[in-house]
Write an enzyme that holds these catalytic residues in place. Structure first.
Site, short mmCIF file in Angstrom:
data_model
loop_
_atom_site.label_atom_id
_atom_site.label_comp_id
_atom_site.label_asym_id
_atom_site.label_seq_id
_atom_site.Cartn_x
_atom_site.Cartn_y
_atom_site.Cartn_z
N HIS A 177 46.99 17.24 -58.02
CA HIS A 177 47.92 17.06 -59.13
C HIS A 177 48.94 16.01 -58.75
CE1 HIS A 177 50.94 18.02 -62.22
NE2 HIS A 177 49.99 18.65 -62.86
N ASP A 219 44.22 22.66 -64.81
CA ASP A 219 43.33 22.02 -65.78
C ASP A 219 41.87 22.37 -65.50
OD1 ASP A 219 45.35 20.58 -67.23
OD2 ASP A 219 45.55 19.31 -65.47
#
Length: 431
Positions: free
Chosen positions: A308, A366
């Site tokens: 991330h 995600d």
């Protein structure tokens, strides 16, 4: 309020400038350069605003190095495990967790505003059937200001409150209608006897021809997706909402601007990109090939859903989302879904590979949210609308906070101009 007792000295060509330093509750201090141009004639240059604090906020705190995400001081893991989405909405909007009576009142107010104006149905029918649901949502949410005139005056605190409740309540209805329209099925009206997440799933998947019961495991997983995406500090879409709001735009226009920004694949489309990657891999036996490509610096392929930009350690939302993914996959089964088979095996092999552990490339929120939504039956085109639905409360909370800030002024970023110097116009015959 931030502590302003410290100062920094900036030396430019032998001239010194004293700049205030602001200290927040936690996190890095910030240097206030608001008067730098007036004193020195110089701007600062920060593409992407990655080192610039554009506002003061008490809503969300992120420490990416330590994998920390706090909403009003509460760790996201605790909220996702012990709370639910509407309670988190209350926390973000008002600053504290509600009492039982406050929560019941808030849930009732949201429930009573879930229907949209009947004439707004005509907006959906003006779009092509193959329009992306995000295109539909941008248009319909922006058009809400044409129907709800009693909640567009941003100087009226009561109207701001009404607009907040309306947006939180109606966004699931609008997202579900965008989905139904895209697949050619009739709209399903909201039901006041269902909780927030169950109501959304019912509006998406029920049909008039037969009864539909929402499984509580799926409802809980959907609620967690909403909760884990509720706010994420000053990201691109939140900053877009704040910038639009700084001009005095009505709340519906501001949220529509946030939806438009979120639509970008670099922002809200990450879980969609993850599913597309899994489909590209195709079968379990090809996973080692793609893991090898991900390690190759000269290969443009990257494992989507791993690592991330903000979290340099691990994504604190991913642990809870993985639990939901396991529950959903166990409930629905993945034997006949090759994409989900690839996802589970890719997760297993990547976590066992020292390369990814050393670089701290762990599955993020995600990766797991995409798996859950795929298993539930949502097409990838609905992933970002669901993200927008979840993030609406964060946008509204940031919008309300900004409007109450006495230091509010219209956003006006500066630039480093590199175009031509002044030159005179030449008539077309002489060019």
């Amino acid at each position: 309020m931030a502590d302003t007792s410290k100062t920094a000295t900036l030396d430019i060509d032998g001239t010194s400038y004293d700049l205030p330093i602001h200290s927040g509750t936690t996190g890095p201090d910030v240097v206030d350069i608001g008067k730098l141009y007036g004193q020195s004639g110089l701007f600062t240059y920060d593409p992407g605003f990655t080192s610039t604090a554009a506002c003061e906020s008490a809503i969300t705190f992120i420490d990416g190095d330590e994998g920390v995400l706090l909403h009003r001081g509460y760790p996201i893991g605790q909220l996702a495990e012990k709370s639910h989405y509407l309670e988190v909405c209350y926390l973000l909007l008002y600053g504290d967790l509600p009492s039982a009576a406050q929560l019941e009142d808030f849930e009732t107010r949201v429930t009573q505003h879930t229907m949209i104006h009947e004439q707004m149905h005509n907006f959906f029918r003006g779009f092509r059937r193959d329009a992306h649901p995000m295109a539909t949502m941008v248009g319909v949410v922006g058009a809400m200001s044409a129907f709800y005139h009693d909640s567009t005056d941003i100087t009226d605190s009561w109207q701001r409150e009404v607009a907040s409740i309306r947006l939180i309540a109606k966004m699931p209805t609008i997202a579900a209608m965008a989905y139904k329209y895209s697949i050619g099925q009739p709209f399903v009206y909201p039901r006041n006897n269902l909780d927030y997440a169950s109501n959304f799933l019912n509006m998406c998947f029920s049909v008039p021809a037969e009864d539909f019961q929402v499984d509580p495991i799926l409802s809980r997983a959907m609620d967690r997706i909403f909760t884990l995406h509720a706010d994420h500090e000053q990201n691109a879409s939140t900053s877009t909402v704040r910038l639009a709001s700084s001009s005095g735009a009505n709340p519906f226009a501001c949220i529509a601007a946030g939806i438009a920004c979120l639509w970008g694949p670099a922002h809200g489309g990450a879980n969609q990109a993850c599913l597309e990657m899994l489909r590209e891999i195709g079968t379990v036996d090809r996973i080692p090939e793609y893991i090898a490509r991900a390690k190759d610096r000269d290969d443009p392929f990257r494992l989507m859903g791993f690592g991330h930009r903000v979290y340099k350690n691990f994504d604190p939302r991913a642990t809870v989302m993985k639990e939901s993914a396991d529950e959903v996959l166990e409930l629905l089964g993945i034997e006949n879904n090759p994409t989900l088979q690839v996802a589970k095996e890719l997760e297993k092999q990547a976590l066992a590979d020292p390369y990814f552990a050393e670089k701290k490339l762990f599955p993020n929120v995600d990766f797991y949210s995409g798996i859950i939504l795929e298993a539930m039956g949502f097409p990838t085109s609905m992933f970002t609308p669901i993200f927008a639905l979840s993030r609406t409360v964060g946008w509204i909370s940031q919008w309300k906070e900004q409007l109450s800030d006495p230091a509010l002024k219209i956003g006006r970023p500066r630039q480093l101009y590199t175009g031509p110097m002044q030159r005179d116009y030449v008539d077309v015959e002489q060019r």
